[in-house]
Design an enzyme around this catalytic site. Structure first.
Site, short mmCIF file in Angstrom:
data_model
loop_
_atom_site.label_atom_id
_atom_site.label_comp_id
_atom_site.label_asym_id
_atom_site.label_seq_id
_atom_site.Cartn_x
_atom_site.Cartn_y
_atom_site.Cartn_z
N CYS A 64 36.37 48.02 5.21
CA CYS A 64 36.69 49.45 5.28
C CYS A 64 37.42 49.77 6.58
CB CYS A 64 35.41 50.27 5.26
SG CYS A 64 34.69 50.47 3.65
N LYS A 114 23.02 46.60 -0.71
CA LYS A 114 24.22 45.80 -0.42
C LYS A 114 24.15 45.22 0.98
CE LYS A 114 28.16 47.90 1.11
NZ LYS A 114 28.71 47.30 2.31
N ASN A 115 23.77 46.07 1.94
CA ASN A 115 23.82 45.63 3.34
C ASN A 115 22.69 44.68 3.72
OD1 ASN A 115 26.13 47.05 3.64
ND2 ASN A 115 25.27 48.70 4.88
N ARG A 128 32.72 48.62 -4.42
CA ARG A 128 32.22 47.65 -3.43
C ARG A 128 30.75 47.89 -3.13
NH1 ARG A 128 34.81 48.26 1.79
NH2 ARG A 128 33.09 46.87 2.17
N ASP A 150 26.46 55.85 7.31
CA ASP A 150 26.85 55.61 5.91
C ASP A 150 26.49 56.78 4.99
OD1 ASP A 150 27.98 53.22 6.54
OD2 ASP A 150 26.37 51.97 5.73
N ARG A 159 36.48 48.60 14.78
CA ARG A 159 35.44 47.62 14.43
C ARG A 159 35.66 46.24 15.06
NH1 ARG A 159 33.55 48.67 8.29
NH2 ARG A 159 31.55 48.10 9.12
C1 UD1 Z 1 27.01 47.64 9.20
C2 UD1 Z 1 27.05 48.07 7.76
C3 UD1 Z 1 27.84 49.35 7.59
C4 UD1 Z 1 27.30 50.43 8.54
C5 UD1 Z 1 27.19 49.91 9.96
C6 UD1 Z 1 26.50 50.88 10.91
C7 UD1 Z 1 26.90 45.95 6.60
C8 UD1 Z 1 27.57 44.95 5.73
N1 UD1 Z 1 27.62 47.01 6.96
O1 UD1 Z 1 28.37 47.39 9.57
O2 UD1 Z 1 27.72 49.79 6.24
O3 UD1 Z 1 28.17 51.54 8.51
O4 UD1 Z 1 26.44 48.69 9.99
O5 UD1 Z 1 25.25 51.22 10.44
O6 UD1 Z 1 25.74 45.84 6.90
N2 UD1 Z 1 30.86 47.13 17.47
C9 UD1 Z 1 31.41 46.65 18.64
N3 UD1 Z 1 31.49 45.30 18.81
C10 UD1 Z 1 31.01 44.42 17.89
C11 UD1 Z 1 30.43 44.92 16.71
C12 UD1 Z 1 30.36 46.29 16.53
O7 UD1 Z 1 31.85 47.41 19.49
O8 UD1 Z 1 31.10 43.21 18.10
C13 UD1 Z 1 30.79 48.60 17.25
C14 UD1 Z 1 31.61 49.01 16.02
O9 UD1 Z 1 32.96 49.17 16.34
C15 UD1 Z 1 30.95 50.31 15.66
C16 UD1 Z 1 29.49 50.08 16.04
O10 UD1 Z 1 29.48 48.96 16.92
O11 UD1 Z 1 31.48 51.38 16.43
C17 UD1 Z 1 28.58 49.79 14.85
O12 UD1 Z 1 29.04 48.66 14.17
P1 UD1 Z 1 28.06 47.63 13.48
O13 UD1 Z 1 26.64 48.10 13.63
O14 UD1 Z 1 28.39 46.27 13.96
O15 UD1 Z 1 28.49 47.76 11.97
P2 UD1 Z 1 28.69 46.60 10.92
O16 UD1 Z 1 27.68 45.54 11.12
O17 UD1 Z 1 30.12 46.24 10.86
#
Ligand code: UD1
Length: 418
Positions: A117, A22-23, A399, A307, A122
């Site tokens: 989620c 999915k990711n 999902r 995850d 986030r």
């Molecule tokens: C992706 C995955 C999700 C997984 C996560 C971490 C997808 C669609 N989803 O989510 O399943 O749990 O990676 O492996 O691929 N953060 C910031 N600022 C930002 C962006 C992120 O502070 O601009 C923080 C988030 O709050 C969190 C951490 O970084 O604490 C990790 O988030 P991130 O790696 O961005 O996760 P996603 O890409 O949303």
């Protein structure tokens, strides 16, 4: 609203084929907005999130056709819309990934703040930091975000945290920027490598994906390609834990075993016997009595995946001893704890740590899937709980897991959707 009824089951046995990730599928679908010729994606999992992303692409003007099982053809030659509406964005956080491609293809993009989620705040500051570095103007107001740039120019961007989504969005924005972009402290997840391989097939010039420093040389335009999505390491991990928790014997096939090293290592520590085949595309997990308590700390790849945290907590709930699980990636990702406690688990939370005192058995109870992986953890706990566990809010599970009931049924579990 559908529910799952999960019966206590005998040890699971057999082989399960793991679907495409999915990711990986979601960013690659978003990246399909960048090419101007036909793109064929194979092994795309049929999931709610994938359907939403396809709806977003169609809304933006791309032609999206579902061909055979798992195969999608996309043509983005004539995309004309740069705004993603609230209704679509609120269904799935990953819809935000279309911003990078739209910014570089159309010079503008607008959307509402993402949904998805509810695991922590986030934020998206790192995505925006990257867009700004490339020369975009960002406008945030009334819950909407716009990014505008007449021309994007490559730059050096340091991510304060190796965010998966920010790395992907910035990579996609940078592929057609003028000059070179370097993303430092980039996420190193296999899904980033898959995205980079896909973009390079379309004609991009990206090096270093899978390391913490990614170099992107801007090209004039991108074309088409055929690409197969990598296997879902989290789905694989979930079935591996299912083998362990039911003391069964399950082989996951269509996996890349190097992507699931931390899961293999922790299951071995818990006492499972794990056999990998030579190609690394099949892993057999044999549960070996009650699991030993092991400690886990979630980290960005190649660390233990956040995850898989909830599913491991379900396993540790019935372990011999006390285990500590520390969640470092997301704050507030312990919503499954209250639900597991309703099933008899003994868990205490102290900030970002959960202390789990293993109990001999769990009991069924009505519970709710609070997010995708929390839902998976409840299914796993239900497999070994006395009685029939009723899980509500299973749209979260849909999902991210393709045909979950059928796949479990093939291994001998009884999960009914009502
Ligand atoms: C992706 C995955 C999700 C997984 C996560 C971490 C997808 C669609 N989803 O989510 O399943 O749990 O990676 O492996 O691929 N953060 C910031 N600022 C930002 C962006 C992120 O502070 O601009 C923080 C988030 O709050 C969190 C951490 O970084 O604490 C990790 O988030 P991130 O790696 O961005 O996760 P996603 O890409 O949303």
């Amino acid at each position: 609203m559908s529910k799952f009824l999960v019966e206590k089951c005998p040890p699971l046995r057999g082989t399960v084929r793991i679907s495409g990730a999915k990711n990986s599928a979601l960013p690659i679908l978003a990246a399909s907005l960048l090419g101007t010729e036909d793109i064929i994606l194979e092994d795309v999992p049929r999931l709610k999130d994938v359907e939403v992303m396809c709806e977003v692409l169609s809304y933006l003007g791309a032609k999206v056709e579902f061909l055979d099982k798992g195969i999608i053809r996309i043509n983005s030659k004539d995309i004309n819309n740069y705004e993603t509406p609230y209704e679509l964005m609120s269904k799935m956080r990953a819809s935000f990934l279309v911003m990078g491609p739209l910014l570089t293809r159309l010079g503008k993009t607008k959307t509402s703040l993402p949904g998805g989620c509810a695991i922590g705040t986030r934020p998206i500051d790192l995505h925006l930091k990257g867009f700004r570095a490339l020369g975009a103007e960002i406008d945030v107001n009334h819950g909407n975000i716009g990014a505008y740039a007449e021309k994007l120019v490559g730059d050096r961007i340091y991510l304060d945290f190796p965010s998966v989504g920010a790395t992907e969005n910035i990579m996609m924005a940078a592929v057609m920027a003028e000059g070179e972009t370097i993303i430092d402290n980039a996420a190193m997840e296999p899904e980033i490598v898959d995205l980079s391989n896909f973009l390079n097939k379309l004609g991009a010039d990206i090096k270093g994906a899978g390391t913490s420093s990614i170099r992107i040389k801007g090209v004039k335009e991108l074309g088409g390609a055929t690409h197969s999505i990598i296997p879902d390491r989290i789905e694989a991990g979930t079935f591996m834990v299912a083998a362990a928790i039911t003391k069964g014997d399950v082989t996951v096939e269509n996996v890349i075993s190097s992507h699931i090293k931390p899961i293999i290592a922790k299951l071995r520590e818990a006492g499972c016997v794990i056999i990998e085949n030579e190609n690394g595309d099949k892993v057999r997990v044999i549960g070996n009595g009650r699991p030993k308590a092991v400690d886990i700390k979630t980290l960005p790849y190649p660390g233990f995946p956040t995850d898989m945290q909830a599913q491991f907590m379900a396993l540790m709930s019935i372990s011999k001893g006390t285990s500590v699980i520390i969640e470092t990636v997301f704050e507030n990702r312990f919503m499954h704890v209250d639900e597991l406690k309703r099933m008899g688990a003994d868990i205490k939370i102290d900030g970002r740590s959960a202390i789990i005192q293993g109990v001999e058995s769990l009991m069924s109870a009505p519970v709710k899937a609070t997010d995708l992986r929390a839902g998976a953890a409840l299914v796993l706990a239900g497999l070994v709980s006395d009685g029939v566990t009723e899980i509500g809010d299973i749209h979260h599970i849909d999902r991210g897991y393709e045909n979950i009931e059928e796949k479990f049924a093939k291994l001998g579990a009884k999960i009914k959707r009502v």
